[in-house]
Design a protein around this motif. Structure first.
Motif, short mmCIF file in Angstrom:
data_model
loop_
_atom_site.label_atom_id
_atom_site.label_comp_id
_atom_site.label_asym_id
_atom_site.label_seq_id
_atom_site.Cartn_x
_atom_site.Cartn_y
_atom_site.Cartn_z
N THR A 44 0.95 -1.08 0.12
CA THR A 44 0.07 0.00 -0.06
C THR A 44 0.99 1.19 -0.05
O THR A 44 2.03 1.34 0.81
CB THR A 44 -0.70 0.10 1.14
N LYS A 45 0.70 2.05 -0.78
CA LYS A 45 1.29 3.40 -0.91
C LYS A 45 0.44 4.69 -1.19
O LYS A 45 -0.81 4.40 -1.90
CB LYS A 45 2.68 3.53 -1.78
N THR A 46 0.65 5.65 -0.71
CA THR A 46 -0.01 7.07 -1.07
C THR A 46 0.77 7.61 -2.11
O THR A 46 1.91 7.88 -2.17
CB THR A 46 -0.07 7.89 0.14
N VAL A 47 -0.10 8.18 -3.26
CA VAL A 47 0.26 8.98 -4.11
C VAL A 47 -0.51 9.99 -4.48
O VAL A 47 -1.42 10.06 -4.22
CB VAL A 47 0.46 8.02 -5.49
N LEU A 48 -0.02 10.90 -5.26
CA LEU A 48 -0.50 12.25 -5.40
C LEU A 48 -1.24 11.96 -7.07
O LEU A 48 -0.54 11.66 -8.04
CB LEU A 48 0.32 13.61 -5.85
N ALA A 49 -2.35 12.13 -7.08
CA ALA A 49 -3.27 11.66 -8.46
C ALA A 49 -4.07 12.95 -8.94
O ALA A 49 -4.60 13.71 -7.87
CB ALA A 49 -4.37 10.52 -8.05
N ARG A 102 -1.68 23.65 -2.52
CA ARG A 102 -0.36 23.96 -2.01
C ARG A 102 0.33 23.91 -3.27
O ARG A 102 -0.04 23.89 -4.43
CB ARG A 102 0.19 22.64 -1.02
N GLU A 103 1.77 24.19 -3.13
CA GLU A 103 2.88 24.47 -4.11
C GLU A 103 2.83 23.20 -4.87
O GLU A 103 3.07 23.22 -6.18
CB GLU A 103 3.94 24.74 -3.55
N ASP A 104 2.61 21.98 -4.46
CA ASP A 104 2.81 20.68 -5.07
C ASP A 104 1.46 20.26 -5.76
O ASP A 104 1.43 19.35 -6.50
CB ASP A 104 3.27 19.61 -4.35
N GLY A 105 0.47 21.29 -5.88
CA GLY A 105 -0.85 21.11 -6.47
C GLY A 105 -1.70 20.24 -5.77
O GLY A 105 -2.99 19.95 -6.27
N LEU A 106 -1.46 19.91 -4.43
CA LEU A 106 -2.22 18.99 -3.77
C LEU A 106 -3.67 20.08 -3.09
O LEU A 106 -3.46 21.02 -2.52
CB LEU A 106 -1.77 18.59 -2.45
N VAL A 107 -4.76 19.51 -3.48
CA VAL A 107 -6.01 20.17 -3.10
C VAL A 107 -6.36 20.08 -1.60
O VAL A 107 -6.30 18.59 -1.18
CB VAL A 107 -7.34 19.56 -3.85
N SER A 108 -6.54 21.07 -0.69
CA SER A 108 -6.68 20.73 0.55
C SER A 108 -8.33 20.85 0.51
O SER A 108 -8.89 22.09 0.28
CB SER A 108 -6.30 21.77 1.65
N PHE A 109 -9.15 19.92 1.05
CA PHE A 109 -10.49 20.31 1.20
C PHE A 109 -10.80 20.77 2.60
O PHE A 109 -10.44 20.09 3.67
CB PHE A 109 -11.27 18.99 1.06
N LYS A 110 -11.28 21.66 2.57
CA LYS A 110 -11.58 22.57 3.79
C LYS A 110 -13.19 22.32 4.49
O LYS A 110 -14.18 22.93 4.23
CB LYS A 110 -11.49 23.83 3.60
N ASP A 111 -13.42 21.14 4.84
CA ASP A 111 -14.74 20.89 5.48
C ASP A 111 -14.43 20.66 6.96
O ASP A 111 -13.85 19.97 7.50
CB ASP A 111 -15.46 19.28 4.91
N ASP A 112 -15.12 21.72 7.59
CA ASP A 112 -14.95 21.77 9.10
C ASP A 112 -15.73 20.78 9.76
O ASP A 112 -16.95 20.58 9.73
CB ASP A 112 -15.39 23.26 9.49
#
Length: 166
Positions: A44-49, A102-112
């Motif tokens: 199992t690994k985590t990748v940026l998709a 973020r700078e690497d293109g990662l979307v941060s979902f802001k659901d409180d």
């Protein structure tokens, strides 16, 4: 005419290459990404998709820049068009992803999240299990009450491993 955002179709898994080629030619390009858990051969690994596989967002001023150059980059299929003209995207739609990146293109979902919310686990052995938040030990973890193996279990999960259940 001002610069507007357009969708560029690209070949499968060529988003990063085409993005770098367009950026080198002076285009403003965005490819929103998210963390994806990939399982293969007991690993199992985590990748940026890419959030939108097979597409990039390109900002072009049609009166100044030659938009056809974007079609000739290896890996590019072409701009999405209607009536033989590139179709404009809603600037608010694209900017929402860019400002959340973020700078690497990662979307941060802001659901409180708050205590009492129903959430769904994503990735890992608990994938798609639904539970209720019963505590928040710190900003990076949530305590969830889930039903697993025919009984209710309290689990502490990383904040990144849960999303609001629909």
């Amino acid at each position: 005419m001002a610069q507007k955002w357009y969708a560029l179709a690209v070949q499968p898994r060529k988003e990063q290459y085409v993005q770098s080629q367009l950026a080198a030619q002076g285009y403003n390009v965005s490819c929103p990404r998210y963390r994806k858990v990939v399982r293969h051969a007991r690993q199992t690994k985590t990748v940026l998709a890419p959030l939108f596989p097979g597409y990039l967002f390109v900002e072009i001023d049609l009166t100044v820049q030659n938009w056809r150059k974007a079609n000739w980059i290896p890996g590019s299929i072409g701009l999405v068009k209607f009536d033989n003209r590139p179709a404009t995207l809603n600037a608010g739609f694209v900017n929402a992803f860019i400002t959340g990146n973020r700078e690497d293109g990662l979307v941060s979902f802001k659901d409180d999240l708050k205590i009492g919310d129903r959430v769904r686990a994503v990735g890992g052995p608990l994938d798609n299990l639904v539970g209720e938040i019963v505590g928040m030990p710190d900003k990076d973890r949530v305590k969830v009450l889930m039903e697993a193996l025919n009984r209710k279990v309290h689990l502490t999960l990383p904040r990144s491993d849960v999303v609001v259940a629909a």
